[in-house]
Design a protein around this motif. Structure first.
Motif, PDB file in Angstrom:
ATOM      1  N   GLY A   1     -14.872  16.884  -0.568  1.00  0.00           N
ATOM      2  CA  GLY A   1     -14.327  16.628   0.766  1.00  0.00           C
ATOM      3  C   GLY A   1     -13.553  17.821   1.285  1.00  0.00           C
ATOM      4  O   GLY A   1     -13.180  18.717   0.532  1.00  0.00           O
ATOM      5  N   ALA A   2     -13.283  17.830   2.590  1.00  0.00           N
ATOM      6  CA  ALA A   2     -12.626  18.961   3.230  1.00  0.00           C
ATOM      7  C   ALA A   2     -11.102  18.846   3.298  1.00  0.00           C
ATOM      8  O   ALA A   2     -10.418  19.859   3.358  1.00  0.00           O
ATOM      9  CB  ALA A   2     -13.174  19.134   4.641  1.00  0.00           C
ATOM     10  N   SER A   3     -10.562  17.625   3.296  1.00  0.00           N
ATOM     11  CA  SER A   3      -9.117  17.491   3.462  1.00  0.00           C
ATOM     12  C   SER A   3      -8.566  16.345   2.611  1.00  0.00           C
ATOM     13  O   SER A   3      -9.292  15.413   2.285  1.00  0.00           O
ATOM     14  CB  SER A   3      -8.781  17.256   4.939  1.00  0.00           C
ATOM     15  OG  SER A   3      -9.451  16.118   5.407  1.00  0.00           O
ATOM     16  N   PRO A   4      -7.281  16.426   2.253  1.00  0.00           N
ATOM     17  CA  PRO A   4      -6.667  15.347   1.467  1.00  0.00           C
ATOM     18  C   PRO A   4      -6.456  14.097   2.309  1.00  0.00           C
ATOM     19  O   PRO A   4      -6.504  14.141   3.538  1.00  0.00           O
ATOM     20  CB  PRO A   4      -5.336  15.941   1.015  1.00  0.00           C
ATOM     21  CG  PRO A   4      -5.037  17.011   1.993  1.00  0.00           C
ATOM     22  CD  PRO A   4      -6.351  17.509   2.527  1.00  0.00           C
ATOM     23  N   ALA A   5      -6.215  12.991   1.625  1.00  0.00           N
ATOM     24  CA  ALA A   5      -5.946  11.714   2.289  1.00  0.00           C
ATOM     25  C   ALA A   5      -4.955  10.925   1.433  1.00  0.00           C
ATOM     26  O   ALA A   5      -4.977  11.022   0.205  1.00  0.00           O
ATOM     27  CB  ALA A   5      -7.243  10.926   2.462  1.00  0.00           C
ATOM     28  N   PRO A   6      -4.078  10.122   2.070  1.00  0.00           N
ATOM     29  CA  PRO A   6      -3.100   9.356   1.296  1.00  0.00           C
ATOM     30  C   PRO A   6      -3.714   8.104   0.661  1.00  0.00           C
ATOM     31  O   PRO A   6      -4.614   7.485   1.227  1.00  0.00           O
ATOM     32  CB  PRO A   6      -2.055   8.963   2.335  1.00  0.00           C
ATOM     33  CG  PRO A   6      -2.821   8.916   3.611  1.00  0.00           C
ATOM     34  CD  PRO A   6      -3.897   9.960   3.506  1.00  0.00           C
ATOM     35  N   LEU A   7      -3.219   7.756  -0.523  1.00  0.00           N
ATOM     36  CA  LEU A   7      -3.597   6.516  -1.193  1.00  0.00           C
ATOM     37  C   LEU A   7      -2.748   5.387  -0.608  1.00  0.00           C
ATOM     38  O   LEU A   7      -1.544   5.556  -0.403  1.00  0.00           O
ATOM     39  CB  LEU A   7      -3.318   6.630  -2.694  1.00  0.00           C
ATOM     40  CG  LEU A   7      -3.525   5.371  -3.531  1.00  0.00           C
ATOM     41  CD1 LEU A   7      -5.010   5.014  -3.600  1.00  0.00           C
ATOM     42  CD2 LEU A   7      -2.976   5.568  -4.936  1.00  0.00           C
ATOM     43  N   THR A   8      -3.366   4.246  -0.328  1.00  0.00           N
ATOM     44  CA  THR A   8      -2.639   3.073   0.147  1.00  0.00           C
ATOM     45  C   THR A   8      -2.723   2.006  -0.939  1.00  0.00           C
ATOM     46  O   THR A   8      -3.818   1.578  -1.308  1.00  0.00           O
ATOM     47  CB  THR A   8      -3.249   2.538   1.463  1.00  0.00           C
ATOM     48  OG1 THR A   8      -3.208   3.578   2.436  1.00  0.00           O
ATOM     49  CG2 THR A   8      -2.464   1.338   1.961  1.00  0.00           C
ATOM     50  N   VAL A   9      -1.589   1.610  -1.481  1.00  0.00           N
ATOM     51  CA  VAL A   9      -1.537   0.632  -2.573  1.00  0.00           C
ATOM     52  C   VAL A   9      -1.567  -0.785  -2.007  1.00  0.00           C
ATOM     53  O   VAL A   9      -0.717  -1.148  -1.198  1.00  0.00           O
ATOM     54  CB  VAL A   9      -0.287   0.843  -3.444  1.00  0.00           C
ATOM     55  CG1 VAL A   9      -0.161  -0.241  -4.501  1.00  0.00           C
ATOM     56  CG2 VAL A   9      -0.315   2.224  -4.091  1.00  0.00           C
ATOM     57  N   THR A  10      -2.563  -1.578  -2.447  1.00  0.00           N
ATOM     58  CA  THR A  10      -2.665  -2.981  -2.046  1.00  0.00           C
ATOM     59  C   THR A  10      -2.895  -3.897  -3.248  1.00  0.00           C
ATOM     60  O   THR A  10      -2.981  -5.107  -3.090  1.00  0.00           O
ATOM     61  CB  THR A  10      -3.824  -3.195  -1.046  1.00  0.00           C
ATOM     62  OG1 THR A  10      -5.044  -2.806  -1.666  1.00  0.00           O
ATOM     63  CG2 THR A  10      -3.616  -2.408   0.231  1.00  0.00           C
ATOM     64  N   SER A  11      -3.002  -3.323  -4.449  1.00  0.00           N
ATOM     65  CA  SER A  11      -3.369  -4.111  -5.633  1.00  0.00           C
ATOM     66  C   SER A  11      -2.237  -4.965  -6.184  1.00  0.00           C
ATOM     67  O   SER A  11      -2.473  -5.898  -6.937  1.00  0.00           O
ATOM     68  CB  SER A  11      -3.885  -3.189  -6.734  1.00  0.00           C
ATOM     69  OG  SER A  11      -2.846  -2.320  -7.162  1.00  0.00           O
ATOM     70  N   GLN A  12      -1.005  -4.645  -5.824  1.00  0.00           N
ATOM     71  CA  GLN A  12       0.139  -5.428  -6.298  1.00  0.00           C
ATOM     72  C   GLN A  12       1.284  -5.203  -5.332  1.00  0.00           C
ATOM     73  O   GLN A  12       1.276  -4.243  -4.573  1.00  0.00           O
ATOM     74  CB  GLN A  12       0.497  -5.052  -7.745  1.00  0.00           C
ATOM     75  CG  GLN A  12       0.870  -3.606  -7.975  1.00  0.00           C
ATOM     76  CD  GLN A  12       2.362  -3.357  -7.784  1.00  0.00           C
ATOM     77  OE1 GLN A  12       3.177  -4.273  -7.839  1.00  0.00           O
ATOM     78  NE2 GLN A  12       2.729  -2.115  -7.540  1.00  0.00           N
ATOM     79  N   SER A  13       2.273  -6.097  -5.366  1.00  0.00           N
ATOM     80  CA  SER A  13       3.329  -6.029  -4.353  1.00  0.00           C
ATOM     81  C   SER A  13       4.751  -6.100  -4.887  1.00  0.00           C
ATOM     82  O   SER A  13       5.679  -6.319  -4.117  1.00  0.00           O
ATOM     83  CB  SER A  13       3.119  -7.157  -3.340  1.00  0.00           C
ATOM     84  OG  SER A  13       3.187  -8.412  -4.005  1.00  0.00           O
ATOM     85  N   PHE A  14       4.953  -5.914  -6.204  1.00  0.00           N
ATOM     86  CA  PHE A  14       6.323  -6.052  -6.693  1.00  0.00           C
ATOM     87  C   PHE A  14       6.825  -4.897  -7.559  1.00  0.00           C
ATOM     88  O   PHE A  14       8.025  -4.735  -7.688  1.00  0.00           O
ATOM     89  CB  PHE A  14       6.484  -7.380  -7.452  1.00  0.00           C
ATOM     90  CG  PHE A  14       5.648  -7.475  -8.690  1.00  0.00           C
ATOM     91  CD1 PHE A  14       6.153  -7.114  -9.921  1.00  0.00           C
ATOM     92  CD2 PHE A  14       4.343  -7.930  -8.618  1.00  0.00           C
ATOM     93  CE1 PHE A  14       5.374  -7.196 -11.054  1.00  0.00           C
ATOM     94  CE2 PHE A  14       3.565  -8.029  -9.749  1.00  0.00           C
ATOM     95  CZ  PHE A  14       4.080  -7.654 -10.976  1.00  0.00           C
ATOM     96  N   MET A  15       5.961  -4.104  -8.147  1.00  0.00           N
ATOM     97  CA  MET A  15       6.408  -2.966  -8.960  1.00  0.00           C
ATOM     98  C   MET A  15       6.459  -1.723  -8.083  1.00  0.00           C
ATOM     99  O   MET A  15       5.455  -1.334  -7.502  1.00  0.00           O
ATOM    100  CB  MET A  15       5.446  -2.711 -10.124  1.00  0.00           C
ATOM    101  CG  MET A  15       5.521  -3.750 -11.219  1.00  0.00           C
ATOM    102  SD  MET A  15       7.057  -3.686 -12.160  1.00  0.00           S
ATOM    103  CE  MET A  15       6.865  -2.163 -13.030  1.00  0.00           C
ATOM    104  N   SER A  16       7.657  -1.123  -7.981  1.00  0.00           N
ATOM    105  CA  SER A  16       7.779   0.068  -7.150  1.00  0.00           C
ATOM    106  C   SER A  16       8.640   1.121  -7.839  1.00  0.00           C
ATOM    107  O   SER A  16       9.418   0.821  -8.742  1.00  0.00           O
ATOM    108  CB  SER A  16       8.351  -0.288  -5.783  1.00  0.00           C
ATOM    109  OG  SER A  16       9.644  -0.826  -5.921  1.00  0.00           O
ATOM    110  N   ILE A  17       8.462   2.353  -7.373  1.00  0.00           N
ATOM    111  CA  ILE A  17       9.244   3.496  -7.834  1.00  0.00           C
ATOM    112  C   ILE A  17       9.781   4.160  -6.572  1.00  0.00           C
ATOM    113  O   ILE A  17       9.007   4.494  -5.671  1.00  0.00           O
ATOM    114  CB  ILE A  17       8.379   4.498  -8.640  1.00  0.00           C
ATOM    115  CG1 ILE A  17       7.801   3.819  -9.891  1.00  0.00           C
ATOM    116  CG2 ILE A  17       9.197   5.730  -9.010  1.00  0.00           C
ATOM    117  CD1 ILE A  17       6.779   4.659 -10.644  1.00  0.00           C
ATOM    118  N   GLU A  18      11.089   4.338  -6.498  1.00  0.00           N
ATOM    119  CA  GLU A  18      11.744   4.917  -5.322  1.00  0.00           C
ATOM    120  C   GLU A  18      11.317   4.211  -4.038  1.00  0.00           C
ATOM    121  O   GLU A  18      11.079   4.836  -3.010  1.00  0.00           O
ATOM    122  CB  GLU A  18      11.445   6.416  -5.226  1.00  0.00           C
ATOM    123  CG  GLU A  18      12.048   7.220  -6.352  1.00  0.00           C
ATOM    124  CD  GLU A  18      11.778   8.714  -6.215  1.00  0.00           C
ATOM    125  OE1 GLU A  18      11.016   9.121  -5.324  1.00  0.00           O
ATOM    126  OE2 GLU A  18      12.336   9.460  -7.015  1.00  0.00           O
ATOM    127  N   GLY A  19      11.134   2.880  -4.100  1.00  0.00           N
ATOM    128  CA  GLY A  19      10.800   2.099  -2.925  1.00  0.00           C
ATOM    129  C   GLY A  19       9.330   2.126  -2.528  1.00  0.00           C
ATOM    130  O   GLY A  19       8.952   1.561  -1.513  1.00  0.00           O
TER     131      GLY A  19
END
Length: 109
Positions: free
Chosen positions: A16-34
């Motif tokens: 691919g030509a450019s980066p893209a952000p990952l969007t997390v939808t697999s779980q909703s309670f474990m987080s790091i720095e929010g």
């Protein structure tokens, strides 16, 4: 040492030509720095993994077609392995998706 990755981590595809952000939808309670922690189930095209611009294999716009995340953690969230900054995901078109830059602020000790 591999680090866990979170929502908004920048991904790239080697075709691919450019980066893209990952969007997390697999779980909703474990987080790091929010930010939600990513798992191996965060691999849905256009939902979790956005297009990477121009694809050198298709010679057109890059619509990701992820198969499976590799190099995941041994630890799991609800039975789903956690993703690491060394995790990669093969695309069925022929590219390899990997982490460019984590969305976390790591502190070197």
């Amino acid at each position: 040492m591999p680090q866990y990755i979170t929502d908004k981590t920048q991904l790239k595809c080697d075709k691919g030509a450019s980066p893209a952000p990952l969007t997390v939808t697999s779980q909703s309670f474990m987080s790091i720095e929010g930010k939600l922690q990513a798992t191996e189930e965060d691999k849905q095209p256009n939902t979790n993994i956005k297009p990477f611009g121009f694809c050198s294999v298709l010679r057109s716009s890059c619509s990701p077609s992820p198969i499976k995340w590799d190099n995941t953690s041994d630890f799991e969230i609800e039975g789903k392995k956690e993703l690491l900054d060394c995790s990669t995901c093969q695309c069925s078109v022929g590219g390899k998706i990997s982490v460019v830059k984590s969305a976390q602020n790591f502190v070197e000790e």
